[in-house]
Motif scaffolding. Sequence first.
Motif, mmCIF file in Angstrom:
data_model
loop_
_atom_site.group_PDB
_atom_site.id
_atom_site.type_symbol
_atom_site.label_atom_id
_atom_site.label_comp_id
_atom_site.label_asym_id
_atom_site.label_seq_id
_atom_site.Cartn_x
_atom_site.Cartn_y
_atom_site.Cartn_z
ATOM 1 N N ASN A 4 0.821 -1.216 0.000
ATOM 2 C CA ASN A 4 0.000 0.000 0.000
ATOM 3 C C ASN A 4 0.850 1.259 0.000
ATOM 4 O OD1 ASN A 4 -2.375 -1.485 0.047
ATOM 5 N ND2 ASN A 4 -2.509 -1.468 2.289
ATOM 6 N N GLN A 5 1.981 1.208 0.711
ATOM 7 C CA GLN A 5 2.879 2.360 0.754
ATOM 8 C C GLN A 5 3.489 2.629 -0.630
ATOM 9 O OE1 GLN A 5 2.900 -0.164 2.868
ATOM 10 N NE2 GLN A 5 2.566 0.698 4.925
ATOM 11 N N MET A 6 3.859 1.559 -1.330
ATOM 12 C CA MET A 6 4.446 1.714 -2.662
ATOM 13 C C MET A 6 3.407 2.230 -3.653
ATOM 14 S SD MET A 6 7.278 1.574 -4.159
ATOM 15 C CE MET A 6 7.922 1.685 -5.822
ATOM 16 N N GLU A 7 2.185 1.733 -3.549
ATOM 17 C CA GLU A 7 1.126 2.216 -4.432
ATOM 18 C C GLU A 7 0.855 3.704 -4.183
ATOM 19 O OE1 GLU A 7 -2.278 -0.268 -3.985
ATOM 20 O OE2 GLU A 7 -1.395 -1.942 -5.119
ATOM 21 N N LEU A 8 0.852 4.105 -2.919
ATOM 22 C CA LEU A 8 0.648 5.518 -2.599
ATOM 23 C C LEU A 8 1.803 6.362 -3.125
ATOM 24 C CD1 LEU A 8 -1.218 7.518 -1.142
ATOM 25 C CD2 LEU A 8 0.139 7.152 0.933
ATOM 26 N N PHE A 9 3.030 5.834 -3.012
ATOM 27 C CA PHE A 9 4.210 6.530 -3.542
ATOM 28 C C PHE A 9 4.080 6.732 -5.046
ATOM 29 C CE2 PHE A 9 8.408 6.171 -5.553
ATOM 30 C CZ PHE A 9 9.060 7.253 -4.980
ATOM 31 N N LEU A 10 3.619 5.711 -5.765
ATOM 32 C CA LEU A 10 3.446 5.819 -7.212
ATOM 33 C C LEU A 10 2.332 6.797 -7.564
ATOM 34 C CD1 LEU A 10 3.833 2.058 -8.206
ATOM 35 C CD2 LEU A 10 5.441 3.901 -8.708
ATOM 36 N N GLN A 11 1.275 6.816 -6.774
ATOM 37 C CA GLN A 11 0.189 7.766 -7.007
ATOM 38 C C GLN A 11 0.689 9.206 -6.883
ATOM 39 O OE1 GLN A 11 -2.807 6.649 -4.188
ATOM 40 N NE2 GLN A 11 -3.666 5.039 -5.476
ATOM 41 N N TYR A 12 1.454 9.467 -5.833
ATOM 42 C CA TYR A 12 2.023 10.803 -5.671
ATOM 43 C C TYR A 12 3.035 11.099 -6.780
ATOM 44 C CZ TYR A 12 -0.111 11.779 -1.136
ATOM 45 O OH TYR A 12 -1.014 12.045 -0.135
ATOM 46 N N GLY A 13 3.779 10.071 -7.187
ATOM 47 C CA GLY A 13 4.764 10.256 -8.251
ATOM 48 C C GLY A 13 4.124 10.669 -9.557
ATOM 49 N N LEU A 14 3.074 9.940 -9.964
ATOM 50 C CA LEU A 14 2.428 10.295 -11.236
ATOM 51 C C LEU A 14 1.775 11.671 -11.146
ATOM 52 C CD1 LEU A 14 -0.982 9.958 -11.667
ATOM 53 C CD2 LEU A 14 -0.393 7.669 -10.900
ATOM 54 N N ALA A 15 1.210 12.008 -9.976
ATOM 55 C CA ALA A 15 0.580 13.321 -9.813
ATOM 56 C C ALA A 15 1.614 14.442 -9.907
ATOM 57 C CB ALA A 15 -0.148 13.383 -8.473
ATOM 58 N N ILE A 16 2.744 14.264 -9.223
ATOM 59 C CA ILE A 16 3.773 15.310 -9.193
ATOM 60 C C ILE A 16 4.439 15.473 -10.549
ATOM 61 C CG2 ILE A 16 6.034 15.916 -8.240
ATOM 62 C CD1 ILE A 16 5.079 14.608 -5.593
#
Length: 214
Positions: A4-16
């Motif tokens: 879940n932490q990695m998925e959240l990291f990727l979500q923030y990554g694509l947004a940023i």
Amino acid sequence: MLSNQMELFLQYGLAIFWTVTYVLIIIQGFKDRACGMPLPAICANITWEFLFAFMMPFHPLQMIISLVWFLLDCVILFQGVYFAKKQFPPRLLLPAIFSLLVISLLLHVGMIVEFHDQEGKYTAFGINLMMSILFIKLPFTQGLKGQTIYIAYYKMIGTLCASILCYSLYPDSILLLLLCLLTTIADIVYIGIIHRAVHITKRSSAPLAPTLRA
């Protein structure tokens, strides 16, 4: 499956990274007095973001991101209209853009209903592939105006974050996998073209070396 932490990291990554891409396109567009995104891609983007920011939000964070992207795309659309009127008269340009917006919106809704895709993932990755292909054409039509190598890299990194996240969430979808792979290939090709164009531009603008005389 990712944590879940990695998925959240990727979500923030694509947004940023995608937000930075939009901002860089806007800055470079005003600098070069050219639109750095093809008009069909702008229309497809802005209608998707309108749908999922105002009409069909499925997550609070996604709604905020879609709203930010929508506002940035409004600026890019303004650039597309303003800078294109030197080439096309408004009586032709405005109806064409309006038609693209309507067609894009209807296709989004149709695909959402047909594929029962309340998250808009098929349309999102379809737009991404279309955009990457159209970006490849852009240097051949307007040179490097509105484009930089940083835009190309940030776009690819943002898309990679989305692609890895998508594969983690939907590992059995062949269609989504193909869309992700083809988009990545197109992004790599685009980066190569921009690198080559930048190299040629620098070489052509470099001062000639002094001639040695005996």
